[in-house]
Write an enzyme that holds these catalytic residues in place. Structure first.
Site, mmCIF file in Angstrom:
data_model
loop_
_atom_site.group_PDB
_atom_site.id
_atom_site.type_symbol
_atom_site.label_atom_id
_atom_site.label_comp_id
_atom_site.label_asym_id
_atom_site.label_seq_id
_atom_site.Cartn_x
_atom_site.Cartn_y
_atom_site.Cartn_z
ATOM 1 N N SER A 1 -5.639 -62.328 19.484
ATOM 2 C CA SER A 1 -4.212 -62.449 19.799
ATOM 3 C C SER A 1 -3.880 -63.717 20.587
ATOM 4 O O SER A 1 -2.822 -64.321 20.366
ATOM 5 C CB SER A 1 -3.723 -61.210 20.537
ATOM 6 O OG SER A 1 -4.360 -61.090 21.773
ATOM 7 N N ASP B 1 -4.043 -57.815 15.295
ATOM 8 C CA ASP B 1 -5.280 -57.168 15.768
ATOM 9 C C ASP B 1 -6.459 -57.873 15.096
ATOM 10 O O ASP B 1 -6.356 -58.268 13.930
ATOM 11 C CB ASP B 1 -5.289 -55.671 15.375
ATOM 12 C CG ASP B 1 -6.200 -54.838 16.270
ATOM 13 O OD1 ASP B 1 -7.382 -55.175 16.398
ATOM 14 O OD2 ASP B 1 -5.715 -53.842 16.836
ATOM 15 N N HIS C 1 -7.424 -53.667 27.134
ATOM 16 C CA HIS C 1 -6.936 -53.286 28.453
ATOM 17 C C HIS C 1 -7.823 -53.796 29.582
ATOM 18 O O HIS C 1 -7.596 -53.481 30.746
ATOM 19 C CB HIS C 1 -6.778 -51.769 28.543
ATOM 20 C CG HIS C 1 -5.631 -51.249 27.726
ATOM 21 N ND1 HIS C 1 -4.815 -52.075 26.984
ATOM 22 C CD2 HIS C 1 -5.159 -49.993 27.530
ATOM 23 C CE1 HIS C 1 -3.900 -51.326 26.372
ATOM 24 N NE2 HIS C 1 -4.084 -50.069 26.686
ATOM 25 N N SER D 1 1.191 -46.922 16.189
ATOM 26 C CA SER D 1 2.388 -47.555 16.778
ATOM 27 C C SER D 1 3.061 -48.475 15.769
ATOM 28 O O SER D 1 4.284 -48.664 15.807
ATOM 29 C CB SER D 1 2.011 -48.341 18.036
ATOM 30 O OG SER D 1 0.914 -49.206 17.794
ATOM 31 N N GLY E 1 -11.839 -53.611 17.487
ATOM 32 C CA GLY E 1 -11.798 -52.691 18.620
ATOM 33 C C GLY E 1 -11.899 -53.404 19.960
ATOM 34 O O GLY E 1 -12.460 -54.489 20.070
ATOM 35 N N ASP F 1 -0.178 -53.896 23.519
ATOM 36 C CA ASP F 1 -1.063 -52.719 23.602
ATOM 37 C C ASP F 1 -2.449 -53.102 23.084
ATOM 38 O O ASP F 1 -3.084 -52.358 22.345
ATOM 39 C CB ASP F 1 -0.460 -51.569 22.775
ATOM 40 C CG ASP F 1 -1.171 -50.251 23.005
ATOM 41 O OD1 ASP F 1 -1.795 -50.069 24.067
ATOM 42 O OD2 ASP F 1 -1.096 -49.390 22.108
HETATM 43 N N1 SAH Z 1 -1.281 -49.456 19.336
HETATM 44 C C1 SAH Z 1 -2.418 -48.694 18.842
HETATM 45 C C2 SAH Z 1 -3.610 -48.713 19.782
HETATM 46 C C3 SAH Z 1 -4.173 -50.074 20.036
HETATM 47 S S1 SAH Z 1 -5.817 -50.004 20.695
HETATM 48 C C4 SAH Z 1 -1.997 -47.262 18.532
HETATM 49 O O1 SAH Z 1 -0.801 -46.944 18.518
HETATM 50 O O2 SAH Z 1 -2.854 -46.441 18.260
HETATM 51 C C5 SAH Z 1 -6.059 -51.684 21.128
HETATM 52 C C6 SAH Z 1 -6.311 -52.599 19.949
HETATM 53 O O3 SAH Z 1 -6.304 -53.929 20.450
HETATM 54 C C7 SAH Z 1 -7.646 -52.414 19.221
HETATM 55 O O4 SAH Z 1 -7.427 -52.125 17.876
HETATM 56 C C8 SAH Z 1 -8.359 -53.764 19.389
HETATM 57 O O5 SAH Z 1 -9.062 -54.196 18.236
HETATM 58 C C9 SAH Z 1 -7.217 -54.705 19.684
HETATM 59 N N2 SAH Z 1 -7.595 -55.870 20.468
HETATM 60 C C10 SAH Z 1 -8.211 -55.886 21.685
HETATM 61 N N3 SAH Z 1 -8.357 -57.139 22.130
HETATM 62 C C11 SAH Z 1 -7.826 -57.960 21.171
HETATM 63 C C12 SAH Z 1 -7.680 -59.371 21.049
HETATM 64 N N4 SAH Z 1 -8.099 -60.191 22.001
HETATM 65 N N5 SAH Z 1 -7.104 -59.858 19.927
HETATM 66 C C13 SAH Z 1 -6.670 -59.018 18.946
HETATM 67 N N6 SAH Z 1 -6.771 -57.675 19.015
HETATM 68 C C14 SAH Z 1 -7.348 -57.145 20.113
HETATM 69 MG MG MG Z 2 -2.048 -47.928 24.309
#
Ligand code: SAH
Ligand code: MG
Length: 219
Positions: free
Chosen positions: A126, A73, A146, A54, A77, A143
Site C-alpha cells: 500500500s 492489498d 496493524h 469490507s 496477509g 484497515d
Molecule cells: N478489511 C478486511 C480485513 C483486512 S485484514 C475485512 O473486512 O475483512 C488486513 C489486510 O491488510 C490483509 O489482507 C493484509 O494482506 C493487508 N496488508 C497488510 N499490510 C499491507 C501492506 N503493507 N500493503 C498491502 N496490504 C497489506
Molecule cells: Mg479491521
C-alpha cells in the site's frame, strides 16, 4: 434498489473476514454519503481487503452512488494473519507456495457480489501505491497491517490524499488497550491532533473522520 443492498449485505456477511455486521453497515452509510456528495464519480480507496468482506460494503456504496472503489492489498496477509498468530486461517494458505494468498478469495467474493463494474483490485504494497497515487479521494478506509510500521505508513501515505471536506475511516480503533492493539488508535489520535480532521461518526471500532483543512505536510 433496497433489494440489491440487502443482497450485497448478505454477501458481505457470508464472506470471510474481520468486519462485524453493524460496523459494515456503518461503513456502507459513511461511504454512501461520500459518494453522494462526490456527485456520481466519487473515488473510494480501501487499504486492507483480505477476502473482500469490507470491500462488498464499500462496493455497495460505490455502486449506488456511481463511485469507483480501488481495493488495495498485497494479499499475503498481515503479520497477525501469519501461521501461529491470532488471526490465521489455514484455508487461505496456497499449498503450492505455503504462503497466504487471499486474492482468489477476494476475487470470488467480488464476482459473486457482481461488483466488478465498480470495484478495482489493486495488488501490491500500500505505501508504494500511495506514493504514486494522484487522485483526490472522497472516502478512504484504512484497515491494513496493524503493526506500528504498516499502520503509520498507511496513515502517512493515504491521509494526505483525502480531499478537503471528504472522509477518512479507520478500523480497529480501541481506546482501551485491553480490547486491541495500539497503532490504529494512535493514528486516529494523530489525525485529530493534527487539526486537519474532525470526528464524524463511529460504530464499534470504526472511526470516521472528515478532512476540515488541507494537509500541512508536517507529519
Ligand atoms: N478489511 C478486511 C480485513 C483486512 S485484514 C475485512 O473486512 O475483512 C488486513 C489486510 O491488510 C490483509 O489482507 C493484509 O494482506 C493487508 N496488508 C497488510 N499490510 C499491507 C501492506 N503493507 N500493503 C498491502 N496490504 C497489506
Ligand atoms: Mg479491521
Amino acid at each position: 434498489m433496497e433489494g440489491r443492498t440487502d443482497e450485497l449485505f448478505a454477501q458481505a456477511r457470508r464472506a470471510k473476514g474481520f468486519m462485524p455486521d453493524d460496523e459494515g453497515n456503518a461503513l456502507y452509510r459513511a461511504a454512501r454519503r461520500a459518494g453522494t456528495e462526490a456527485g456520481g464519480d466519487g473515488t473510494f480507496v480501501e487499504v486492507g481487503a483480505w477476502c473482500g468482506k469490507s470491500t462488498v460494503y464499500l462496493g455497495a456504496a460505490a455502486e449506488t452512488t456511481g463511485a469507483a472503489l480501488f481495493s488495495i492489498d498485497h494479499h499475503h496477509g498481515s503479520e497477525e494473519n501469519q501461521p501461529g498468530w491470532e488471526h490465521h486461517d489455514d484455508e487461505v494458505v496456497d499449498p503450492a507456495t505455503g504462503r497466504i494468498d487471499t486474492l482468489p478469495f477476494w476475487r470470488r467474493t467480488i464476482d459473486d457480489a457482481g461488483l466488478g463494474g465498480c470495484v478495482v483490485g489493486v495488488v501490491g504494497i500500500s505505501s508504494v501505491i500511495a506514493l504514486h497515487w494522484r487522485t483526490p479521494i472522497d472516502f478512504c478506509f484504512i484497515d491494513g497491517g496493524h503493526g506500528e510500521e504498516p499502520a503509520w505508513a498507511d496513515f502517512r501515505g493515504w491521509a494526505p490524499h483525502v480531499a478537503v471536506g471528504r472522509w477518512l475511516a479507520i478500523h480497529d480503533v480501541f481506546p482501551d488497550p485491553a480490547d486491541g492493539g495500539r497503532p490504529p488508535y494512535d493514528l486516529w489520535c494523530a489525525a485529530l491532533a493534527s487539526g486537519e480532521f474532525v470526528e464524524d461518526g463511529e460504530c464499534g471500532s470504526l472511526r470516521v473522520l472528515r478532512r476540515a483543512g488541507p494537509p500541512t505536510g508536517a507529519r
